[in-house]
Design a protein around this motif. Structure first.
Motif, PDB file in Angstrom:
ATOM      1  N   LEU A 145     -53.120 -85.425 -28.323  1.00  0.00           N
ATOM      2  CA  LEU A 145     -53.129 -85.380 -26.739  1.00  0.00           C
ATOM      3  C   LEU A 145     -53.809 -84.046 -26.234  1.00  0.00           C
ATOM      4  CD1 LEU A 145     -52.142 -86.482 -23.959  1.00  0.00           C
ATOM      5  CD2 LEU A 145     -50.191 -84.768 -24.244  1.00  0.00           C
ATOM      6  N   ARG A 146     -54.941 -84.238 -25.486  1.00  0.00           N
ATOM      7  CA  ARG A 146     -55.772 -83.163 -25.109  1.00  0.00           C
ATOM      8  C   ARG A 146     -55.745 -82.715 -23.775  1.00  0.00           C
ATOM      9  NH1 ARG A 146     -60.306 -80.416 -27.579  1.00  0.00           N
ATOM     10  NH2 ARG A 146     -59.950 -81.995 -29.324  1.00  0.00           N
ATOM     11  N   LEU A 147     -55.368 -81.704 -23.357  1.00  0.00           N
ATOM     12  CA  LEU A 147     -55.283 -81.191 -21.963  1.00  0.00           C
ATOM     13  C   LEU A 147     -56.070 -80.011 -21.766  1.00  0.00           C
ATOM     14  CD1 LEU A 147     -51.978 -81.326 -22.999  1.00  0.00           C
ATOM     15  CD2 LEU A 147     -51.492 -81.792 -21.037  1.00  0.00           C
ATOM     16  N   SER A 148     -57.102 -80.266 -20.775  1.00  0.00           N
ATOM     17  CA  SER A 148     -58.232 -79.322 -20.335  1.00  0.00           C
ATOM     18  C   SER A 148     -58.065 -78.804 -18.970  1.00  0.00           C
ATOM     19  CB  SER A 148     -59.396 -79.852 -20.890  1.00  0.00           C
ATOM     20  OG  SER A 148     -60.283 -79.091 -20.584  1.00  0.00           O
ATOM     21  N   TYR A 149     -58.422 -77.546 -18.847  1.00  0.00           N
ATOM     22  CA  TYR A 149     -58.389 -76.736 -17.600  1.00  0.00           C
ATOM     23  C   TYR A 149     -59.656 -76.152 -17.372  1.00  0.00           C
ATOM     24  CZ  TYR A 149     -57.321 -73.765 -13.561  1.00  0.00           C
ATOM     25  OH  TYR A 149     -57.109 -73.093 -12.505  1.00  0.00           O
ATOM     26  N   ARG A 150     -60.260 -76.549 -16.314  1.00  0.00           N
ATOM     27  CA  ARG A 150     -61.610 -75.579 -15.865  1.00  0.00           C
ATOM     28  C   ARG A 150     -61.676 -75.308 -14.641  1.00  0.00           C
ATOM     29  NH1 ARG A 150     -66.400 -76.376 -18.954  1.00  0.00           N
ATOM     30  NH2 ARG A 150     -66.050 -77.795 -20.779  1.00  0.00           N
ATOM     31  N   PHE A 154     -64.331 -70.597 -16.410  1.00  0.00           N
ATOM     32  CA  PHE A 154     -63.148 -70.410 -17.232  1.00  0.00           C
ATOM     33  C   PHE A 154     -62.419 -71.702 -17.737  1.00  0.00           C
ATOM     34  CE2 PHE A 154     -58.364 -69.937 -17.411  1.00  0.00           C
ATOM     35  CZ  PHE A 154     -58.194 -68.647 -17.581  1.00  0.00           C
ATOM     36  N   HIS A 155     -62.428 -71.524 -18.882  1.00  0.00           N
ATOM     37  CA  HIS A 155     -62.015 -73.070 -19.606  1.00  0.00           C
ATOM     38  C   HIS A 155     -61.194 -72.828 -20.572  1.00  0.00           C
ATOM     39  CE1 HIS A 155     -63.720 -76.681 -22.226  1.00  0.00           C
ATOM     40  NE2 HIS A 155     -62.500 -76.852 -21.593  1.00  0.00           N
ATOM     41  N   ARG A 156     -59.860 -73.444 -20.651  1.00  0.00           N
ATOM     42  CA  ARG A 156     -58.822 -73.395 -21.523  1.00  0.00           C
ATOM     43  C   ARG A 156     -58.459 -74.721 -21.860  1.00  0.00           C
ATOM     44  NH1 ARG A 156     -60.584 -68.939 -21.085  1.00  0.00           N
ATOM     45  NH2 ARG A 156     -59.568 -66.970 -20.597  1.00  0.00           N
ATOM     46  N   GLU A 157     -58.028 -74.960 -23.213  1.00  0.00           N
ATOM     47  CA  GLU A 157     -57.540 -76.380 -23.513  1.00  0.00           C
ATOM     48  C   GLU A 157     -56.335 -76.182 -24.314  1.00  0.00           C
ATOM     49  OE1 GLU A 157     -61.340 -79.421 -24.088  1.00  0.00           O
ATOM     50  OE2 GLU A 157     -60.466 -78.592 -25.993  1.00  0.00           O
ATOM     51  N   THR A 158     -55.317 -77.325 -24.295  1.00  0.00           N
ATOM     52  CA  THR A 158     -54.273 -77.290 -25.328  1.00  0.00           C
ATOM     53  C   THR A 158     -54.450 -78.810 -26.095  1.00  0.00           C
ATOM     54  OG1 THR A 158     -52.590 -76.356 -23.674  1.00  0.00           O
ATOM     55  CG2 THR A 158     -51.825 -77.437 -25.306  1.00  0.00           C
ATOM     56  N   VAL A 159     -54.468 -78.585 -27.423  1.00  0.00           N
ATOM     57  CA  VAL A 159     -54.628 -80.012 -28.046  1.00  0.00           C
ATOM     58  C   VAL A 159     -53.645 -80.145 -28.973  1.00  0.00           C
ATOM     59  CG1 VAL A 159     -56.181 -81.097 -29.852  1.00  0.00           C
ATOM     60  CG2 VAL A 159     -57.173 -79.422 -28.283  1.00  0.00           C
ATOM     61  N   VAL A 160     -52.566 -81.166 -28.774  1.00  0.00           N
ATOM     62  CA  VAL A 160     -51.570 -81.505 -29.782  1.00  0.00           C
ATOM     63  C   VAL A 160     -51.914 -82.702 -30.581  1.00  0.00           C
ATOM     64  CG1 VAL A 160     -49.066 -81.967 -29.470  1.00  0.00           C
ATOM     65  CG2 VAL A 160     -50.156 -80.909 -27.618  1.00  0.00           C
ATOM     66  N   SER A 161     -51.508 -82.251 -31.671  1.00  0.00           N
ATOM     67  CA  SER A 161     -51.800 -83.532 -32.773  1.00  0.00           C
ATOM     68  C   SER A 161     -50.489 -83.724 -33.417  1.00  0.00           C
ATOM     69  CB  SER A 161     -52.977 -83.546 -33.754  1.00  0.00           C
ATOM     70  OG  SER A 161     -52.919 -82.069 -34.523  1.00  0.00           O
ATOM     71  N   SER A 192     -53.147 -76.321 -30.683  1.00  0.00           N
ATOM     72  CA  SER A 192     -54.052 -75.647 -30.631  1.00  0.00           C
ATOM     73  C   SER A 192     -54.013 -74.734 -29.136  1.00  0.00           C
ATOM     74  CB  SER A 192     -55.222 -75.854 -30.990  1.00  0.00           C
ATOM     75  OG  SER A 192     -55.385 -76.296 -32.238  1.00  0.00           O
ATOM     76  N   SER A 193     -54.051 -73.759 -29.041  1.00  0.00           N
ATOM     77  CA  SER A 193     -54.570 -73.187 -27.609  1.00  0.00           C
ATOM     78  C   SER A 193     -56.071 -72.632 -27.520  1.00  0.00           C
ATOM     79  CB  SER A 193     -53.288 -71.796 -27.124  1.00  0.00           C
ATOM     80  OG  SER A 193     -53.313 -71.108 -28.097  1.00  0.00           O
ATOM     81  N   VAL A 194     -56.639 -73.149 -27.062  1.00  0.00           N
ATOM     82  CA  VAL A 194     -58.547 -72.837 -27.103  1.00  0.00           C
ATOM     83  C   VAL A 194     -58.749 -71.792 -26.006  1.00  0.00           C
ATOM     84  CG1 VAL A 194     -60.735 -73.674 -27.669  1.00  0.00           C
ATOM     85  CG2 VAL A 194     -58.692 -75.067 -28.442  1.00  0.00           C
ATOM     86  N   VAL A 195     -59.442 -70.689 -26.330  1.00  0.00           N
ATOM     87  CA  VAL A 195     -59.718 -69.864 -25.300  1.00  0.00           C
ATOM     88  C   VAL A 195     -61.341 -70.007 -25.206  1.00  0.00           C
ATOM     89  CG1 VAL A 195     -59.697 -67.539 -24.220  1.00  0.00           C
ATOM     90  CG2 VAL A 195     -57.771 -68.606 -25.349  1.00  0.00           C
ATOM     91  N   PHE A 196     -61.967 -70.600 -24.291  1.00  0.00           N
ATOM     92  CA  PHE A 196     -63.553 -70.519 -24.401  1.00  0.00           C
ATOM     93  C   PHE A 196     -64.117 -69.200 -23.604  1.00  0.00           C
ATOM     94  CE2 PHE A 196     -62.196 -74.974 -24.692  1.00  0.00           C
ATOM     95  CZ  PHE A 196     -63.068 -75.485 -25.840  1.00  0.00           C
ATOM     96  N   GLY A 197     -65.122 -68.920 -24.387  1.00  0.00           N
ATOM     97  CA  GLY A 197     -65.928 -67.676 -23.813  1.00  0.00           C
ATOM     98  C   GLY A 197     -67.150 -68.239 -22.860  1.00  0.00           C
ATOM     99  N   ALA A 198     -67.859 -67.305 -22.266  1.00  0.00           N
ATOM    100  CA  ALA A 198     -68.965 -67.743 -21.401  1.00  0.00           C
ATOM    101  C   ALA A 198     -69.958 -68.675 -21.976  1.00  0.00           C
ATOM    102  CB  ALA A 198     -69.566 -66.463 -20.996  1.00  0.00           C
ATOM    103  N   ARG A 199     -70.036 -68.722 -23.409  1.00  0.00           N
ATOM    104  CA  ARG A 199     -71.061 -69.506 -23.840  1.00  0.00           C
ATOM    105  C   ARG A 199     -70.348 -70.626 -24.469  1.00  0.00           C
ATOM    106  NH1 ARG A 199     -72.375 -64.113 -24.861  1.00  0.00           N
ATOM    107  NH2 ARG A 199     -71.275 -64.153 -26.772  1.00  0.00           N
ATOM    108  N   GLY A 200     -69.061 -70.949 -24.242  1.00  0.00           N
ATOM    109  CA  GLY A 200     -68.494 -72.308 -24.825  1.00  0.00           C
ATOM    110  C   GLY A 200     -67.850 -71.848 -26.088  1.00  0.00           C
ATOM    111  N   GLU A 201     -67.847 -70.785 -26.759  1.00  0.00           N
ATOM    112  CA  GLU A 201     -67.437 -70.447 -28.002  1.00  0.00           C
ATOM    113  C   GLU A 201     -65.808 -70.187 -27.783  1.00  0.00           C
ATOM    114  OE1 GLU A 201     -68.138 -66.186 -26.492  1.00  0.00           O
ATOM    115  OE2 GLU A 201     -68.783 -68.279 -26.332  1.00  0.00           O
TER     116      GLU A 201
END
Length: 684
Positions: A145-150, A154-161, A192-201
């Motif tokens: 399950l992937r939950l993404s906020y934009r 500003f981009h954050r994601e939660t990925v549950v497996s 996973s709690s994913v914190v994206f930077g300005a270049r998508g990293e």
């Protein structure tokens, strides 16, 4: 019994109830958090549609917890047909292992369900119940399950497996399982709690400790830090327990700075898992005799972010040291000024005090010389922007009336500064302890200028300024008919006359005239301020007194540690020992972990310290409190290349031994023993 359970490592922490469940809350935040964003707001487990309750919880380690659960509500007699073990840990990411145990002598089928959601709330949105302005999307994959906020960039994601097959939908995962007689079934969930930077990293992946680490690696890192601390031997079990807990919590509270990629001590869980100027400086002062290597990253981070310009939104001014640094959405979109925010008047003089104290302990002259410019700028701020009215005192008034802090001293809640009758003064305000910090900063900076910057003229000038400040302070702040210093001056120069714990900070700073010290001590340990467990923030007969008010009657452990240090400085060793003994006695009721604050009820009324409902725990400067109390009881004071040891151990505490105290002298041992009545000559 604590109703919330937390685990943390680095920049990530999780707070749940005692079942391990997370549900949206705006009273006290539960959830999975990283870099000021909530990545899980719902995580609720059911077995065959029933909620579970906790039989037992093992939360002895900071980064992992194990819940032993059974379905249904607890009763006097429970014959559960199944139970669940819920093992979780923060190892860069969040991992949870679910094990269902079948206690029947026959095969069973059951349905396990976890409700999942991520609201991606900023911590400030949780406090203020704001609505999100971005867009959340949900993607259902195979066992994922992937939950993404934009919101714009500003981009954050939660990925549950999950490791076992699941039926995945927009709101969670369902497992339909068959378990053999007396057998078990297990799955492992990875979040996973994913914190994206300005270049998508993924920013977290770029940090030295940001990726997934094994539990063994975390344990080894924390143990290595604990092993470097001095070894305590003592007869006082509350002290031994508080010392162990403090070292464990200090190891756990370190987080990684995005700016420098170094470990810093966060101010406290759950609200303050970030750098604070005031809190981080005071915690550094507390831990210096024990783990001095933790201090330079904080000093350098604060120096690197020192104010450079006038910015009304952030309360920034040239030379000013920050109050708070945040990484969340509201700071990024400038809905809050915390990127960073400079709304504290005390962090700047405290910064100077810390640099001097650090050199006195470590002999690190190179750092003092490296930061000469920053210290001079901080001194200039005290005399210019800090002196709003040109009276020679340190004042504060926010430049940002919409989102800036009204009170910019350590008691920074809206009603913390008041007259004795409860009325609030106008702005600007000059609280008494700010003047003490400014005095101490100038005395210490004079030492640095004379010994390291080759500027004796500047040193002489600073000492003249400090002497003048001390004289004027005694004239303008002393309330003759009450025998104590005023809490503050208002904009008209009138004394804000409430009796508060702030006067104890004056003793620590050294600004108190020797002739006044006895009266100050009488008030600190008199029934109006002293609860029996510690010194209250506000005297019990003042207009705004509330024993469960944040800054208007509660007892703060860090506050008491500074007060004890001040009592020691003026030679009131017995009184300092009393505060040390009572704080350590209180720690027993909090499993050795002193909270941010506890209620100010009198000891003879409650017989135990009453919890403050939303206190942070662990909180860094409460975690550092037992360390500073230990320094006070052993009378540790650096003097040149030597460590002075002059113990005054409170009655009943017995033997104290602190071995391998680090500093410019190498390592030394300190020994002390309380002089109880039966130990006196002629007795026994």
């Amino acid at each position: 019994m604590r109703q919330l359970v937390s685990i943390l490592d680095g920049n990530t922490f999780l707070v749940s109830d005692r079942r391990g469940d997370i549900e949206p809350s705006y009273d006290f935040p539960t959830g999975l958090f990283s870099f000021d964003t909530r990545f899980l707001s719902t995580w609720v487990l059911t077995l065959d549609g029933e909620r579970l309750h906790a039989l037992s919880v093992d939360d002895s380690e900071s980064y992992r917890t194990k819940f032993f659960l059974a379905p249904g509500e607890p009763t006097h007699y429970l014959d559960a047909k199944a139970s669940v073990i819920r093992s979780r840990e923060i190892v860069g990411s969040f991992e949870e292992e679910l094990t269902v145990l079948n206690h029947l002598g026959a095969e069973v089928e059951c349905t396990l369900r976890i409700e999942m959601a991520a609201d991606f709330a900023d911590l400030f949105e949780i406090k203020n119940a704001r609505q999100k302005r971005g867009r959340t999307t949900i993607t259902v994959g195979e066992n994922e399950l992937r939950l993404s906020y934009r919101r714009e960039a500003f981009h954050r994601e939660t990925v549950v497996s999950t490791t076992e097959p699941a039926q995945v939908d927009d709101t969670g995962m369902t497992f339909r399982v068959r378990i053999a007689r007396n057998g078990t079934w297990t799955t492992r969930l990875h979040v996973s709690s994913v914190v994206f930077g300005a270049r998508g990293e993924d920013i977290r992946a770029t940090l030295p400790y940001g990726g997934s680490r094994s539990a063994d690696a975390i344990r080894a890192e924390q143990q290595e830090l604990i092993d470097r601390a001095p070894k305590l031997g003592c007869d006082c079990e509350p002290l031994a327990g508080a010392y162990r807990r403090s070292l464990n919590d200090l190891a756990a509270l370190r987080y990684e700075s995005i700016a420098l990629g170094v470990r810093l001590i966060a101010a406290g869980l759950p609200w303050f898992m970030t750098l604070f100027g005031r809190d981080s400086i005071i915690t550094s002062l507390q831990v210096l005799p024990f783990l001095p290597e933790l201090v330079p990253p904080t000093i350098l981070m604060l120096a690197g972010l020192q104010g450079q310009r006038v910015d009304d939104f952030r309360d920034e001014e040239p030379g000013k040291i920050l109050h708070e640094l945040r990484y969340g959405e509201t700071a990024g979109f400038e809905e809050q000024p915390h990127s960073p925010y400079y709304g504290s008047a005390d962090s700047t003089p405290l910064f100077i005090i810390l640099i001097d104290e650090y050199e006195r302990w470590t002999g690190d002259a190179a750092l003092v010389r490296r930061l000469e410019s920053q210290v001079r700028k901080a001194l200039e701020w005290i005399d210019t922007y800090g002196d709003l009215l040109g009276t020679g005192y340190l004042w504060y008034q926010t430049r940002n009336p919409e989102t800036g802090l009204q009170n910019q001293c350590w008691k920074d809640s809206w009603d913390a500064i008041s007259y004795a009758d409860g009325e609030l003064p106008g702005f600007p305000r000059a609280t008494c302890e700010l003047q003490g910090y400014a005095y101490d900063a100038k005395i210490r900076a004079a030492r640095l200028a004379r010994n390291f910057w080759n500027d004796p003229e500047f040193a002489d000038e600073l000492e003249r300024q400090a002497a003048d400040l001390k004289q004027r302070f005694d004239r303008d702040f002393w309330i003759s008919d009450r025998g104590h210093y005023a809490l503050a001056l208002d904009a008209d120069g009138r004394q804000v006359d409430a009796l508060t714990s702030n006067i104890g900070h004056l003793l620590w700073s050294g600004i108190v005239d020797e002739s006044r010290a006895g009266k100050v001590v009488e008030h600190l340990l008199g029934p109006r301020l002293f609860s029996g467990w510690g010194v209250r923030t506000l005297a019990a007969d003042e207009g705004r007194y509330n024993p469960i008010g944040y800054h208007v009657g509660t007892v703060w452990p860090f506050d008491n540690s500074i007060i004890a240090w001040g009592l020691w400085r003026y030679g009131f060793r017995e009184e300092a020992g009393l505060i040390c003994e009572r704080m350590l006695a209180a720690s027993r009721y909090f499993e050795g972990r002193l909270p941010e604050a506890f209620a100010g009820y009198a000891r003879d009324l409650t017989d135990y310290p009453v919890e403050y409902p939303t206190a942070c725990s662990p909180q860094a400067w409460s975690t550092g409190t037992p360390l500073l109390l230990l320094r006070v009881m052993l009378g540790l004071e650096p003097q040149g290349e030597h460590l002075i040891i002059d113990p005054a151990v409170p009655p009943g505490m017995g033997r104290l031994e602190l071995l391998d105290i680090p500093g410019r002298w190498g390592t030394v041992d300190a020994l002390g023993r309380s002089r109880d009545p039966e130990d006196q000559p002629g007795n026994g």
